[in-house]
Every structure is written in C-alpha cells, then in structure tokens.
Motif scaffolding. Structure first.
Motif, PDB file in Angstrom:
ATOM      1  N   SER A 345       0.819  -1.212   0.000  1.00  0.00           N
ATOM      2  CA  SER A 345       0.000   0.000   0.000  1.00  0.00           C
ATOM      3  C   SER A 345       0.847   1.255   0.000  1.00  0.00           C
ATOM      4  CB  SER A 345      -0.948  -0.012   1.203  1.00  0.00           C
ATOM      5  OG  SER A 345      -1.982  -0.956   1.031  1.00  0.00           O
ATOM      6  N   GLY A 384      -6.254  -2.325   2.756  1.00  0.00           N
ATOM      7  CA  GLY A 384      -6.655  -1.499   1.608  1.00  0.00           C
ATOM      8  C   GLY A 384      -5.796  -1.657   0.367  1.00  0.00           C
ATOM      9  N   LYS A 387      -7.645  -0.760  -2.957  1.00  0.00           N
ATOM     10  CA  LYS A 387      -7.860   0.658  -3.270  1.00  0.00           C
ATOM     11  C   LYS A 387      -6.537   1.390  -3.493  1.00  0.00           C
ATOM     12  CE  LYS A 387      -8.308   2.358   1.525  1.00  0.00           C
ATOM     13  NZ  LYS A 387      -9.224   3.025   2.493  1.00  0.00           N
ATOM     14  N   HIS A 388      -5.484   0.965  -2.790  1.00  0.00           N
ATOM     15  CA  HIS A 388      -4.205   1.647  -2.974  1.00  0.00           C
ATOM     16  C   HIS A 388      -3.552   1.244  -4.297  1.00  0.00           C
ATOM     17  CE1 HIS A 388      -4.278   1.994   1.644  1.00  0.00           C
ATOM     18  NE2 HIS A 388      -4.655   3.136   1.104  1.00  0.00           N
ATOM     19  N   SER A 390      -5.257   0.379  -6.872  1.00  0.00           N
ATOM     20  CA  SER A 390      -6.098   1.075  -7.848  1.00  0.00           C
ATOM     21  C   SER A 390      -5.696   2.544  -7.963  1.00  0.00           C
ATOM     22  CB  SER A 390      -7.566   0.971  -7.441  1.00  0.00           C
ATOM     23  OG  SER A 390      -7.988  -0.380  -7.417  1.00  0.00           O
ATOM     24  N   LEU A 391      -5.296   3.134  -6.846  1.00  0.00           N
ATOM     25  CA  LEU A 391      -4.834   4.523  -6.833  1.00  0.00           C
ATOM     26  C   LEU A 391      -3.633   4.689  -7.758  1.00  0.00           C
ATOM     27  CD1 LEU A 391      -5.078   7.325  -5.148  1.00  0.00           C
ATOM     28  CD2 LEU A 391      -3.219   6.371  -3.784  1.00  0.00           C
ATOM     29  N   ARG A 531      -9.628   6.774  -4.776  1.00  0.00           N
ATOM     30  CA  ARG A 531     -10.262   6.177  -3.586  1.00  0.00           C
ATOM     31  C   ARG A 531      -9.211   6.133  -2.481  1.00  0.00           C
ATOM     32  NH1 ARG A 531     -14.811   3.397  -2.783  1.00  0.00           N
ATOM     33  NH2 ARG A 531     -15.229   3.269  -5.019  1.00  0.00           N
TER      34      ARG A 531
END
Length: 532
Positions: A345, A384, A387-388, A390-391, A531
């Motif tokens: 992350s 996460g 989402k990380h 995906s970031l 996100r």
C-alpha cells in the motif's frame, strides 16, 4: 551529494553467475535477431540483388544521415508464428537531414514484401509511435499487398493503415512514400494518401489492378508501365511528385523532401550530458538468473542516468519502490523502479503522488520493472491494498507525460499494469533478455489451478488423482514459462524490442529525443477519483 554509491561487487561469484546467465540469454536473442536480418533467406536475397535492387535495411542506411543511429523497433515481430521473424517489414526511428523520422521499409525478400497479420500489427504500432511523438513518416515501399492466404486477418483491420496515413497528414505530420517496386491493389493507397511521393523509373508499379485483373474485369490488354509505371504516374496521372532514375536517386530525393519540410522539434535539444560514474558493462551482472532473488535497482539507475546523480523521493517510505529525479542524456526524468518485487500500500500511494508531481512539472517518467505484483493476504486486503493499488493504476492511466518502460526482471499481475505495461500506452516499452511477464509466476499459476481442481473434486465427493495433478502442474509450468519469456512477448509486439542491458541508456536517450519532438505536457487535475 546525490551521486549514487554502488555496492556492486564485480569480482564476486554472484556477479559472475548473473553476468554469464545474461550473456547466455543475449546469445539466444541474437540468434533470433539474425533470423530477422536474414529476411527471406539466401535464395530470395540473391534474386532481389540480381534485379539490381537494394535490401530493405540498405535502403534505410542510405536514407539516414551518415554515422547516425537507427533505433529498430519490433525486430522479432511474428516470432513463434507461421510467418518469418520480422514480419516482412523494418520499422524504426532515424535521423534524416537532421530530422528524427519514423521509417518503415517493406522487405521484398519475404514473399515479395506481402503483408501478413504481424506486418499489419507492426506497421500500426509504428504509426502509433509517429502520431504520439509527432515524427515525420517515410515509407520505403515494395510490397505485393496482402498475403492472400491470410486475407481474412488482414482485410478488415488493414484499413486502419490508410486511416492512419490520412490522420497523420491531417495532424500536420508529414508523410513521404518512396516506391521501389510493387505497390499494388490496397497497397496503391499508401502513395495515394501520402503527402509526398517518389517513384523509381522502370521499377515502381502502382495500380489498383494489374494486367491480369484488368483483362478479367474489362477485357482490356495493358502492360505494367501503362497501368502504373513510374513514368506514367510522373507524366500522366500526377501521382508521382518526383521521378527517380534509380534507388540511390530516390533516396537522395527523399532526403531533399525532408530537408524542405521546415520541421522543428517542440523542445530544443538539451545541453551535453555527463556520462554515468559506473560502466554500462556492469549492467550485465546485476539481475539474478533466478528472479526470486531481489536486487537493488539503484545499481541500474546509477549506470543509466547522467552522472549517476539521483535525487530519491520518499526513500524511507514504501522502500519496495524506488522513486526519484534524474537526467538522462540531458533530459529531466522521473524514475520508478521496483526494489524487492512486491508492491504494498505504501509503495502504491508513494507512486501516485510521484506521478502527480511529474505531471505538474511536465517531466517524462521511466518505469523499471521487477515486480511480482501487489501484495495479497488477509492483513493487506484489510489494509486497503485493492484501493491503494487502484490509486497507483489510476495515476498511471491518466498521467499525460510520456512514459518509458523497461522490463528488467519480473513483471507479473497487476504490478505490470501499475508499472505502465503495454496496455497503459507507454510511448516505448523494451525488455531485457532476463525479463518475464505473465498474470503470475509459473509455479504460482500451476499451484492455483491445482488447489481449485482439488477443491472441486472434494466438493463433488470424488477422489483426487495426485499423479495426474503433478503432471498437470508440470505441463502448466512449462507452458507459462515459455509464454512469459521476452522473445515470445516481443514476437506478439507486447514490447518494442528486446535490448542488451548495456544499450539501455542509449535506447532511452534516443526515445527521449524522439518524445521531445512533440510537446511534453502533464495533466493538471485531470485524474480520476482517487479512492483514499
């Protein structure tokens, strides 16, 4: 001081083993490159020369400014298919009259230069590079058109070639066609849609239908010259802008056309650059033969950036991804390089911020791949990682500064995406012979299939055949290993070429120079929803 210190022991056994493994891979790649250079083989090369004609790469060499490099692209296209390695066309970037140009040259020793499905893919990739970097295009044409037995794979998508030529012209990017021989049927539209056309006397033949087709369609008797010879097009149809006495004269006239384009780069050339402090030869011994063994990418960075000078960004945060600022052949770059393989992350968040900064400053990004993907497991899923990750992928997807990718080692899973793999439109992507890329490693993929099959059998109350499972795992591992290798991926144009690690700085420098023909502008606030 921000000059990188090297801890590489070039006299140690590990370095020696890594170097020997790399040299062995380079020899294997060299053998495949030789197949592309051989074209259609001795028989058809001799026949071509007997007609007083130059080979494709000889035409390119005469076109280029003396003692300037030619960055050949996708030389292994078609490897592993039923078609000749190289796909019967040469593509690359070279300097003509001081202007960087995208050059294509049909290889008439391979089935008369006819286009097969891989020819089409390679030519479309060349047009994509020309469009993105605003490079004038020079086509050295000698092709019998589509390879008819494979027309079902060429005809429908092949129209994109003609679309590209017209759109390049509409975008103000010059297109030049030099016709040395056949340019028939659909191929006639290549000179027909180009801005400038040069034809060689007694050799060029440009017509929609040759004598046999005309006889069948209309009953008319006509010879090649009357239908589409160079002199006819120069005197009667007006298709030829320039009439060349021979091949050398045609190439001379092509150089004069480029000299009169009034073409300028969007950015001036940078000041001369200081070479790295460490020898490029040492790049051979950095990547382990076994990709599970980590290596420090700073050792690579130290041997490709100017003066080995590197300002690292967030060095204590997310240490599995090295990020920082440097210059390469005088051009400013941001570098993202995988250190320990796995992306967590912290690394993902660090990358997203770094990419935003590069876009604010209009600085191109260089991605050096050695990743097994994003970390999995209960702790990381709850933390996460989706989402990380995906970031990071969002940032790469919406970044507008040019991206350059080099696959040094592993490039697996979504890590390949986050590090700007082919699907994310890097301006250029190259691989070292040590690189491997797939959805995951062969052992992991085979293991996953085994676990799923075992669970399925248990759910059905059926016994599980362990012997068959072992055979299946071995077969899958062999398949994935073969399909992960750079020669396989390069054959499918998933990269722009497999390069010698020692050439990395030069190749990236040539690419950066080409990139700066077009404006380099980052996105300003145009990223998708992050996100957090």
């Amino acid at each position: 001081m921000t000059v990188l210190a090297s801890a590489l022991d070039t006299s140690g056994p590990a370095y020696t083993a890594h170097r020997e493994a790399m040299l062995e891979r380079l020899a294997a790649i060299g053998a495949e490159h030789a197949k592309a250079l051989a074209g259609g083989g001795e028989k058809y090369t001799a026949r071509h020369r007997a007609r007083g004609k130059l080979l494709a790469r000889e035409r390119v060499e005469l076109l280029l400014d003396p003692d300037t490099p030619f960055l050949e692209l996708s030389p292994l296209a078609g490897w592993g298919s039923d078609y000749t390695v190289g796909a019967s066309i040469v593509t690359g970037i070279g300097v003509v009259e001081g202007v960087e140009c995208l050059i294509t040259a049909n290889d008439p020793t391979v089935r008369g230069g006819a286009s097969n499905p891989w020819t089409l893919k390679k030519a479309l990739r060349a047009n994509e590079i020309a469009r993105a970097n605003r490079l004038p295009c020079i086509a050295l044409v000698e092709s019998g058109g589509a390879d008819l037995p494979s027309q079902k794979e060429i005809f429908i998508p092949g129209g994109a070639l003609f679309k590209d030529i017209t759109r390049l012209s509409a975008a103000g990017i010059p297109t030049v066609a030099v016709v040395f021989g056949n340019s028939t049927a659909g191929g006639a539209y290549v000179p027909g849609m180009s801005d400038h056309v040069i034809m060689v006397r007694d050799q060029a033949k440009v017509f929609l239908g040759g004598p046999p087709l005309v006889k069948m369609a209309t009953g008319e008797d006509a010879d090649d010259e009357a239908l589409g010879g160079a002199e006819m097009h120069a005197r009667t149809s007006g298709l030829a802008d320039h009439f060349a006495a021979d091949e050398a004269d045609a190439l001379r006239q092509a150089r004069r056309v480029v000299a009169r384009l009034n073409w300028h780069k969007a950015h001036p050339d940078p000041a001369p650059a200081e070479p790295p402090k460490y020898a490029e030869e040492e790049l051979l011994g950095i990547v382990p033969g076994e990709l599970k063994v980590p290596f420090d990418p700073r050792e690579v960075i130290a041997r490709i950036v100017d003066g080995s000078d590197f300002d690292e960004f967030k060095p204590l945060y997310g240490p599995s991804l090295v990020t920082g600022w440097a210059r390469l052949h005088g051009y400013p770059v941001g570098v993202l390089a995988n250190a320990q393989g796995v992306l967590f992350s912290a690394e993902s968040q660090k990358a997203a911020q770094f990419i935003q900064l590069a876009n604010q400053r209009d600085i191109p990004l260089v991605f050096l791949h050695n990743t097994t993907g994003y970390m999995v497991g209960r702790e990381y899923e709850q933390g996460g990682i989706v989402k990380h990750g995906s970031l990071m992928i969002n940032a790469v997807s919406n970044s507008r500064v040019p991206h350059l990718s080099v696959l040094m080692g592993a490039s697996y899973g979504a890590g390949h995406y986050g590090m700007c793999g082919r699907a994310f439109d890097p301006r250029f992507l190259f691989a070292w012979p040590s690189a491997k890329s797939a959805v995951m490693g062969p052992q992991q993929l085979a293991g996953v299939l085994s676990i799923v099959a075992r669970a399925s059998a248990a759910a059905k109350g059926q016994p599980y055949d362990d012997e068959a499972d072992a055979g299946l795992r071995a077969m899958v591992e062999r398949q994935i290993e073969a399909e992960s290798l750079p020669v396989f991926l390069s054959g499918r144009l998933y990269d722009d070429g497999v390069i010698d690690p020692r050439d990395t700085r030069t190749v990236l420098g040539l690419c950066l120079s080409a990139i700066h023909t077009a404006p380099v502008e980052g996105v300003r606030g145009g990223f998708g929803v992050f996100r957090m």
